[in-house]
Write an enzyme that holds these catalytic residues in place. Structure first.
Site, mmCIF file in Angstrom:
data_model
loop_
_atom_site.group_PDB
_atom_site.id
_atom_site.type_symbol
_atom_site.label_atom_id
_atom_site.label_comp_id
_atom_site.label_asym_id
_atom_site.label_seq_id
_atom_site.Cartn_x
_atom_site.Cartn_y
_atom_site.Cartn_z
ATOM 1 N N ASP A 32 43.689 41.230 45.094
ATOM 2 C CA ASP A 32 42.351 40.702 44.796
ATOM 3 C C ASP A 32 41.376 41.335 45.787
ATOM 4 O OD1 ASP A 32 41.526 37.759 43.197
ATOM 5 O OD2 ASP A 32 40.035 38.791 44.425
ATOM 6 N N SER A 126 39.769 36.695 25.664
ATOM 7 C CA SER A 126 38.948 35.491 25.513
ATOM 8 C C SER A 126 38.649 35.218 24.058
ATOM 9 C CB SER A 126 37.643 35.738 26.275
ATOM 10 O OG SER A 126 36.668 34.805 25.933
ATOM 11 N N THR A 128 35.961 34.661 23.062
ATOM 12 C CA THR A 128 34.651 35.265 22.813
ATOM 13 C C THR A 128 34.761 36.434 21.824
ATOM 14 O OG1 THR A 128 32.639 36.024 23.914
ATOM 15 C CG2 THR A 128 34.691 36.882 24.783
ATOM 16 N N TYR A 153 29.845 41.325 28.868
ATOM 17 C CA TYR A 153 31.127 40.734 29.286
ATOM 18 C C TYR A 153 32.087 40.646 28.094
ATOM 19 C CZ TYR A 153 34.652 37.205 30.178
ATOM 20 O OH TYR A 153 35.858 36.555 30.250
ATOM 21 N N LYS A 157 35.933 42.682 26.933
ATOM 22 C CA LYS A 157 37.220 42.135 26.469
ATOM 23 C C LYS A 157 37.671 42.888 25.210
ATOM 24 C CE LYS A 157 37.786 39.185 29.733
ATOM 25 N NZ LYS A 157 38.712 39.547 30.820
ATOM 26 N N ASN A 183 38.575 27.541 26.350
ATOM 27 C CA ASN A 183 37.750 27.159 27.517
ATOM 28 C C ASN A 183 38.593 26.471 28.600
ATOM 29 O OD1 ASN A 183 35.868 27.528 25.196
ATOM 30 N ND2 ASN A 183 34.353 27.019 26.754
ATOM 31 N N ARG A 235 33.995 23.039 21.380
ATOM 32 C CA ARG A 235 34.871 24.036 22.001
ATOM 33 C C ARG A 235 36.293 23.486 22.088
ATOM 34 N NH1 ARG A 235 30.766 26.258 21.393
ATOM 35 N NH2 ARG A 235 29.508 27.491 22.832
HETATM 36 P P1 NAD Z 1 37.754 34.289 38.679
HETATM 37 O O1 NAD Z 1 36.482 35.002 38.963
HETATM 38 O O2 NAD Z 1 37.977 32.966 39.312
HETATM 39 O O3 NAD Z 1 38.997 35.227 39.027
HETATM 40 C C1 NAD Z 1 38.947 36.623 38.932
HETATM 41 C C2 NAD Z 1 39.474 37.179 40.242
HETATM 42 O O4 NAD Z 1 39.476 38.601 40.161
HETATM 43 C C3 NAD Z 1 38.618 36.799 41.444
HETATM 44 O O5 NAD Z 1 39.446 36.309 42.467
HETATM 45 C C4 NAD Z 1 37.954 38.121 41.854
HETATM 46 O O6 NAD Z 1 37.735 38.183 43.250
HETATM 47 C C5 NAD Z 1 38.971 39.136 41.369
HETATM 48 N N1 NAD Z 1 38.446 40.461 41.044
HETATM 49 C C6 NAD Z 1 37.371 40.775 40.264
HETATM 50 N N2 NAD Z 1 37.240 42.117 40.170
HETATM 51 C C7 NAD Z 1 38.253 42.656 40.894
HETATM 52 C C8 NAD Z 1 38.665 43.986 41.187
HETATM 53 N N3 NAD Z 1 37.991 45.036 40.710
HETATM 54 N N4 NAD Z 1 39.742 44.174 41.967
HETATM 55 C C9 NAD Z 1 40.436 43.110 42.464
HETATM 56 N N5 NAD Z 1 40.101 41.837 42.234
HETATM 57 C C10 NAD Z 1 39.022 41.609 41.451
HETATM 58 O O7 NAD Z 1 37.874 34.173 37.076
HETATM 59 P P2 NAD Z 1 38.890 33.349 36.191
HETATM 60 O O8 NAD Z 1 38.133 32.266 35.519
HETATM 61 O O9 NAD Z 1 40.109 33.017 36.965
HETATM 62 O O10 NAD Z 1 39.221 34.430 35.079
HETATM 63 C C11 NAD Z 1 40.366 35.246 35.134
HETATM 64 C C12 NAD Z 1 40.393 36.157 33.932
HETATM 65 O O11 NAD Z 1 40.379 35.361 32.754
HETATM 66 C C13 NAD Z 1 39.204 37.088 33.816
HETATM 67 O O12 NAD Z 1 39.647 38.316 33.273
HETATM 68 C C14 NAD Z 1 38.293 36.376 32.845
HETATM 69 O O13 NAD Z 1 37.446 37.276 32.164
HETATM 70 C C15 NAD Z 1 39.317 35.768 31.906
HETATM 71 N N6 NAD Z 1 38.804 34.611 31.171
HETATM 72 C C16 NAD Z 1 38.261 33.562 31.836
HETATM 73 C C17 NAD Z 1 37.746 32.481 31.135
HETATM 74 C C18 NAD Z 1 37.095 31.317 31.841
HETATM 75 O O14 NAD Z 1 36.346 30.578 31.198
HETATM 76 N N7 NAD Z 1 37.342 31.104 33.137
HETATM 77 C C19 NAD Z 1 37.850 32.449 29.739
HETATM 78 C C20 NAD Z 1 38.429 33.542 29.081
HETATM 79 C C21 NAD Z 1 38.907 34.618 29.812
HETATM 80 C C1 WQD Z 2 30.505 25.021 26.779
HETATM 81 C C2 WQD Z 2 29.540 24.145 25.986
HETATM 82 C C3 WQD Z 2 27.244 24.858 26.060
HETATM 83 C C4 WQD Z 2 26.575 24.087 30.293
HETATM 84 C C5 WQD Z 2 31.647 30.747 28.132
HETATM 85 C C6 WQD Z 2 31.669 32.242 27.914
HETATM 86 C C7 WQD Z 2 32.895 32.659 27.179
HETATM 87 C C8 WQD Z 2 34.168 32.115 27.840
HETATM 88 C C9 WQD Z 2 34.051 30.675 28.200
HETATM 89 C C10 WQD Z 2 35.217 33.801 29.200
HETATM 90 C C11 WQD Z 2 28.509 24.953 25.210
HETATM 91 C C12 WQD Z 2 27.422 23.506 26.709
HETATM 92 C C13 WQD Z 2 27.164 24.180 29.044
HETATM 93 C C14 WQD Z 2 25.524 23.134 30.475
HETATM 94 C C15 WQD Z 2 25.768 22.458 28.181
HETATM 95 N N1 WQD Z 2 34.481 32.778 29.066
HETATM 96 N N2 WQD Z 2 26.765 23.384 28.008
HETATM 97 N N3 WQD Z 2 25.166 22.342 29.413
HETATM 98 O O1 WQD Z 2 29.791 28.700 25.993
HETATM 99 O O2 WQD Z 2 32.181 28.354 25.419
HETATM 100 O O3 WQD Z 2 31.621 30.164 26.871
HETATM 101 O O4 WQD Z 2 32.827 30.383 28.846
HETATM 102 O O5 WQD Z 2 35.684 34.554 28.445
HETATM 103 O O6 WQD Z 2 32.903 34.037 27.115
HETATM 104 O O7 WQD Z 2 30.520 32.599 27.176
HETATM 105 O O8 WQD Z 2 31.427 27.799 27.716
HETATM 106 O O9 WQD Z 2 31.254 26.184 29.560
HETATM 107 O O10 WQD Z 2 29.338 27.798 29.153
HETATM 108 O O11 WQD Z 2 29.736 25.946 27.532
HETATM 109 O O12 WQD Z 2 25.393 21.732 27.256
HETATM 110 O O13 WQD Z 2 24.930 23.010 31.553
HETATM 111 O O14 WQD Z 2 28.795 23.346 26.908
HETATM 112 O O15 WQD Z 2 26.074 24.894 25.304
HETATM 113 O O16 WQD Z 2 28.294 24.310 24.009
HETATM 114 P P1 WQD Z 2 31.190 28.749 26.426
HETATM 115 P P2 WQD Z 2 30.418 26.960 28.599
#
Ligand code: NAD
Ligand code: WQD
Length: 344
Positions: A32, A126, A128, A153, A157, A183, A235
């Site tokens: 990381d 994701s 998304t 973003y 993906k 989510n 969601r």
């Molecule tokens: P996070 O930011 O908590 O974790 C990502 C980690 O990667 C961090 O610790 C960051 O320091 C590290 N990082 C970023 N770029 C780096 C690089 N170039 N080299 C080394 N380390 C690096 O995010 P998360 O919520 O744990 O998400 C993890 C993965 O899941 C991501 O790929 C994110 O896009 C994906 N994802 C997250 C969500 C969500 O809602 N949290 C939803 C769908 C997909």
């Molecule tokens: C959830 C719901 C908002 C905040 C994002 C990324 C998506 C994925 C997950 C990584 C929605 C509502 C939110 C607030 C609200 N990440 N909301 N008040 O929209 O599903 O997606 O996170 O891949 O790519 O776009 O998640 O947690 O932002 O929102 O009413 O202050 O909560 O409108 O309906 P979302 P979220």
């Protein structure tokens, strides 16, 4: 037991996955760059598991660092690639940062894997990628058409999924598992690790917990005029510990040579959609804490409703996200209290 490299392993989902892997006996190396996490997360992991995972402070886009890592740990059986930047709004403002970090880190990791003869990768994608599925595709399954991404973003993906498919086509040794998360919410039941959002949270749950603890005056609920039963968006909120366990199942499947296809795709969700108002009301009910909120206008770019058909992961991975939402919301609240130094 096998050694797994976890990129982004001190992050939110990565840290929970490291715990589950270690508890199943895997040897874990984390890489990381700490761009969105703190090295102190290792203390939380150690307190839960009893041993500290190996940690390499490096950037996944740095080929010489990745080369050195694979040379030093020459028994890596598979990679779980979480490392990416994930703030949707920031990606609109700084697209090149997102294309560089998210695309280059995957390309670099795949190149290093190939060079060092590592053939198994799990990739964090994701929901998304589905955009707003049409009514006939709800709940959405893995065969639903992908739609043009609404943010850089989201586009990273889709691009990364394509990169994996193209490389697998060219390199028959490579096996990849693409996991499309819905989510993720909540924190480890120990409250020793959890989500640490940067600045004002964009995601719903951290905003709810920060409002509940008094850090924010009120939650803004973005819209109550959607075509949903209560008018707010829907969601599929999945417990981060359930999500972490799916990664262990995916690794097990890859290492046991079970995959039928070179690239397998799984939705990781509960299969149930919940509205914003249901989440807020359930949170208040289970914690007994008031969350002041106001209904405001819609948030630009929001998807109205999406939830997963998770049957493929249920059947093929033998995994199910079944932690009750009440328990999940309590875990998020316990974590918020812990990090603010409030007795739960
Ligand atoms: P996070 O930011 O908590 O974790 C990502 C980690 O990667 C961090 O610790 C960051 O320091 C590290 N990082 C970023 N770029 C780096 C690089 N170039 N080299 C080394 N380390 C690096 O995010 P998360 O919520 O744990 O998400 C993890 C993965 O899941 C991501 O790929 C994110 O896009 C994906 N994802 C997250 C969500 C969500 O809602 N949290 C939803 C769908 C997909
Ligand atoms: C959830 C719901 C908002 C905040 C994002 C990324 C998506 C994925 C997950 C990584 C929605 C509502 C939110 C607030 C609200 N990440 N909301 N008040 O929209 O599903 O997606 O996170 O891949 O790519 O776009 O998640 O947690 O932002 O929102 O009413 O202050 O909560 O409108 O309906 P979302 P979220």
């Amino acid at each position: 037991m096998a050694r797994i490299l976890v990129t982004g392993g001190t992050g939110y989902i990565g840290s929970h996955t490291v715990v589950e892997l270690m508890q199943q006996g895997y040897d874990v190396v984390i890489v990381d760059n700490l761009s969105n996490s703190d090295q102190a997360v290792l203390d939380g992991i150690t307190a839960i598991v009893g041993t500290c995972p190996e940690f390499v402070h490096a950037d996944c886009t740095d080929m010489s660092a990745m080369d050195a890592l694979f040379a030093r740990y020459n028994d890596i059986a598979g990679v779980i690639h979480f490392a990416a930047s994930k703030a949707v709004n920031e990606s609109v403002e700084q697209p090149l940062k997102y294309y560089r970090n998210n695309v280059m880190s995957l390309v670099t990791v795949l190149e290093a894997m190939k060079k060092h003869g590592v053939h198994n990768v799990v990739f964090s994608s994701s929901c998304t990628v589905y955009g707003q599925p049409t009514a006939q595709h709800l709940p959405v399954d893995e065969t639903a058409p992908l739609q043009k991404a609404t943010s850089p973003y989201g586009n990273t993906k889709q691009i990364n999924e394509d990169i994996i498919r193209d490389e697998a086509h060219a390199n028959s040794a490579l096996h990849a598992t693409i996991l499309r998360y819905f989510n993720p919410i909540g924190a480890h039941p120990s409250a020793l690790i959890g989500e640490l959002p940067n600045g004002v949270p964009q995601n719903l749950l951290p905003f709810v917990t920060q409002t509940a603890i008094g850090l924010r005056a009120e939650l803004k609920v973005f819209g109550n005029d959607y075509h949903t039963p209560d008018g707010s968006c829907i969601r599929d909120y999945i417990y981060v510990v359930d999500l972490a366990k799916a990664h262990v199942k995916a690794v097990e499947r890859m290492l046991s040579d079970k995959p039928e296809e070179q690239v397998e795709v799984f939705n990781l969700g509960t299969g149930t959609g919940l509205s914003v108002l249901e989440i807020v009301n359930t949170f208040m009910h289970v914690t007994g804490v008031n969350v002041p909120y106001q209904i405001v206008g819609r948030r630009e770019g929001d998807i109205e409703q999406v939830w997963a058909k998770a049957d493929k992961a249920n059947e093929v991975l033998g995994w199910r996200a079944d932690t009750p939402i009440e328990q999940v919301l309590m875990s998020a609240w316990k974590w918020e209290q812990k990090i603010r130094g409030v007795e739960g």
